[in-house]
Write a protein that holds these residues in place. Sequence first.
Motif, PDB file in Angstrom:
ATOM      1  N   LEU A 221       0.823  -1.214   0.000  1.00 18.53           N
ATOM      2  CA  LEU A 221       0.000   0.000   0.000  1.00 18.53           C
ATOM      3  C   LEU A 221       0.857   1.263   0.000  1.00 18.53           C
ATOM      4  CD1 LEU A 221      -2.868  -1.109   2.416  1.00 18.53           C
ATOM      5  CD2 LEU A 221      -3.060  -0.609  -0.019  1.00 18.53           C
ATOM      6  N   LYS A 222       2.017   1.206   0.645  1.00 17.76           N
ATOM      7  CA  LYS A 222       2.910   2.365   0.607  1.00 17.76           C
ATOM      8  C   LYS A 222       3.374   2.616  -0.810  1.00 17.76           C
ATOM      9  CE  LYS A 222       7.142   4.299   2.600  1.00 17.76           C
ATOM     10  NZ  LYS A 222       8.251   4.106   3.560  1.00 17.76           N
ATOM     11  N   ASN A 223       3.715   1.537  -1.517  1.00 22.28           N
ATOM     12  CA  ASN A 223       4.160   1.687  -2.894  1.00 22.28           C
ATOM     13  C   ASN A 223       3.037   2.229  -3.766  1.00 22.28           C
ATOM     14  OD1 ASN A 223       4.981   0.503  -5.784  1.00 22.28           O
ATOM     15  ND2 ASN A 223       6.804   0.694  -4.500  1.00 22.28           N
TER      16      ASN A 223
ATOM     17  N   LEU B 290       2.272   5.866  -6.292  1.00 18.41           N
ATOM     18  CA  LEU B 290       1.622   5.926  -7.602  1.00 18.41           C
ATOM     19  C   LEU B 290       0.405   6.846  -7.551  1.00 18.41           C
ATOM     20  CD1 LEU B 290       1.753   2.123  -8.532  1.00 18.41           C
ATOM     21  CD2 LEU B 290       3.276   3.929  -9.341  1.00 18.41           C
ATOM     22  N   VAL B 291      -0.353   6.744  -6.462  1.00 22.29           N
ATOM     23  CA  VAL B 291      -1.539   7.586  -6.289  1.00 22.29           C
ATOM     24  C   VAL B 291      -1.161   9.065  -6.311  1.00 22.29           C
ATOM     25  CG1 VAL B 291      -3.314   8.278  -4.616  1.00 22.29           C
ATOM     26  CG2 VAL B 291      -2.901   5.849  -5.069  1.00 22.29           C
ATOM     27  N   ASN B 292      -0.013   9.377  -5.698  1.00 20.50           N
ATOM     28  CA  ASN B 292       0.438  10.767  -5.618  1.00 20.50           C
ATOM     29  C   ASN B 292       1.278  11.191  -6.820  1.00 20.50           C
ATOM     30  OD1 ASN B 292      -0.724  11.461  -3.062  1.00 20.50           O
ATOM     31  ND2 ASN B 292       0.815  10.147  -2.100  1.00 20.50           N
ATOM     32  N   ASN B 293       1.233  10.355  -7.882  1.00 18.80           N
ATOM     33  CA  ASN B 293       1.953  10.651  -9.121  1.00 18.80           C
ATOM     34  C   ASN B 293       3.454  10.825  -8.870  1.00 18.80           C
ATOM     35  OD1 ASN B 293       1.961  11.052 -11.920  1.00 18.80           O
ATOM     36  ND2 ASN B 293       1.910  13.276 -11.698  1.00 18.80           N
ATOM     37  N   GLU B 294       4.001   9.865  -8.093  1.00 17.81           N
ATOM     38  CA  GLU B 294       5.422   9.868  -7.782  1.00 17.81           C
ATOM     39  C   GLU B 294       6.045   8.522  -8.194  1.00 17.81           C
ATOM     40  OE1 GLU B 294       5.584  12.769  -3.881  1.00 17.81           O
ATOM     41  OE2 GLU B 294       4.934  10.690  -3.578  1.00 17.81           O
ATOM     42  N   PRO B 295       6.085   8.238  -9.491  1.00 20.43           N
ATOM     43  CA  PRO B 295       6.558   6.932  -9.953  1.00 20.43           C
ATOM     44  C   PRO B 295       8.016   6.653  -9.597  1.00 20.43           C
ATOM     45  CG  PRO B 295       6.312   8.463 -11.803  1.00 20.43           C
ATOM     46  CD  PRO B 295       5.686   9.116 -10.616  1.00 20.43           C
TER      47      PRO B 295
ATOM     48  N   LYS C 138       9.629   7.578  -6.846  1.00 12.12           N
ATOM     49  CA  LYS C 138       9.658   7.120  -5.455  1.00 12.12           C
ATOM     50  C   LYS C 138       9.125   5.693  -5.346  1.00 12.12           C
ATOM     51  CE  LYS C 138       9.305  11.564  -3.031  1.00 12.12           C
ATOM     52  NZ  LYS C 138       8.522  12.369  -2.066  1.00 12.12           N
ATOM     53  N   ALA C 139       8.091   5.386  -6.146  1.00  9.53           N
ATOM     54  CA  ALA C 139       7.529   4.034  -6.127  1.00  9.53           C
ATOM     55  C   ALA C 139       8.580   3.021  -6.570  1.00  9.53           C
ATOM     56  CB  ALA C 139       6.298   3.963  -7.035  1.00  9.53           C
ATOM     57  N   GLU C 140       9.345   3.361  -7.601  1.00  8.98           N
ATOM     58  CA  GLU C 140      10.360   2.448  -8.118  1.00  8.98           C
ATOM     59  C   GLU C 140      11.490   2.266  -7.108  1.00  8.98           C
ATOM     60  OE1 GLU C 140      11.967  -0.283 -10.640  1.00  8.98           O
ATOM     61  OE2 GLU C 140       9.994   0.702 -10.776  1.00  8.98           O
TER      62      GLU C 140
ATOM     63  N   LYS D 284      10.202   0.155  -4.237  1.00 10.98           N
ATOM     64  CA  LYS D 284       9.977  -1.239  -4.640  1.00 10.98           C
ATOM     65  C   LYS D 284      11.269  -2.044  -4.571  1.00 10.98           C
ATOM     66  CE  LYS D 284       9.220  -2.061  -8.960  1.00 10.98           C
ATOM     67  NZ  LYS D 284       8.573  -2.051 -10.300  1.00 10.98           N
ATOM     68  N   LYS D 285      12.383  -1.421  -4.924  1.00 13.44           N
ATOM     69  CA  LYS D 285      13.666  -2.119  -4.939  1.00 13.44           C
ATOM     70  C   LYS D 285      14.140  -2.519  -3.545  1.00 13.44           C
ATOM     71  CE  LYS D 285      15.255   0.016  -9.243  1.00 13.44           C
ATOM     72  NZ  LYS D 285      16.209   0.975  -9.881  1.00 13.44           N
ATOM     73  N   THR D 286      13.549  -1.930  -2.513  1.00 16.53           N
ATOM     74  CA  THR D 286      13.928  -2.274  -1.134  1.00 16.53           C
ATOM     75  C   THR D 286      13.117  -3.449  -0.596  1.00 16.53           C
ATOM     76  OG1 THR D 286      12.305  -0.797  -0.068  1.00 16.53           O
ATOM     77  CG2 THR D 286      14.416   0.180  -0.732  1.00 16.53           C
TER      78      THR D 286
END
Length: 358
Positions: free
Chosen positions: A211-213, A217-222, A224-226, A229-231
């Motif tokens: 949900l954090k990831n 995406l919801v906040n249009n921050e791809p 940060k999502a990427e 995700k790598k962690t």
Amino acid sequence: MIPVLQFIKIVSGLLKLSDKLPKGIIEKSLTYPGLDEGNIPLKVIEPKNGCKKVFIIYPGASPFAEQHPEITKMAYLIAGMKIRVYLPRLPLLKDLIISPDNSEWMVHFYKWVCNEEKTLSRKIYLIGMSFGGALLLKANLKLNQFTPSPVAVMTYGTFYNFDTTFNFLTTGIHHLEEVKMYCQPHDWGTVVILNNYLKFIDTDYDQTNILKNISFLVNNEPEKAETHKKTLPDFDQIYLNDLIESKHNPDIKHAIESIKIVCKDELHSLSPKYWYENIKGKVFVLHGINDNMIPYTESVKLAKSIDNSEILISGLYGHNSPDEQNSGISKLKEAVKLVTFLLRFMEYDENTDIPRRV
């Protein structure tokens, strides 16, 4: 009826929608008082030389909210027809929250506009985009009891039944009566669903991190999502990769099926299938035939269930942008059909209307 030359101008404008503010149009960034007493952003787009009608376009589930580029382009075109267009931010939908509370925000904003538009309060038309379309129909159950009530309502690319919409998002399969069709579903639809309902079910994944990831995406921050995700463990990374690429593995499908069971009551409360008989007033139903977020078959079912409705399935648009697959002649034909339908909506008067299907 509008003059032929004006009709041609509108068709031409539809085919060449631009993000450049047209001459003679004003764009304002304002605020309105929210349900929580805070000031909420909204955009108003209007002609410089006055207007004859008012449109409210309620957004779908998108972090762009009132700044959505495609909706803004369409608002420029509408404003050119001497119409003031309100594009309000609905805070819950901006955060991709699909909740009955959105309908209360829609009612609240409508009442505020009626107070602002005392001279035009009897000429207000409403449009609900995507997930916001069904939520607007829910809101209109109350709005039709107001004086003045909306002249007419339009839904664009919305759903009739969350169950069948969920099925499409996990399989790409949708049905028109007995005909089975397939379309590769857009990943954003499943992101919206999991953002709302994943927390209510049990999974083998780390829900907090998933949900954090999704929140990035919801906040249009791809980016940060990427990075986030790598962690994560490989197990969770595969889940997120499949989600973003619309590769609906068995675990994602199982999650969606579980949500349908656990959240059944709320999903039914949001689905027009279960309360369509209470819908009053004129409803125009518009959907893009190549929509891969919510299939057009949802709007076909919706229009069939509402007695006083008209429907157009357009080949010009997908979910929220022009369909680039059409040829020049095909685009022109589709644009003429769409403008004719939009003018039916804009010029609707319950006292002179002759019901028909498009």
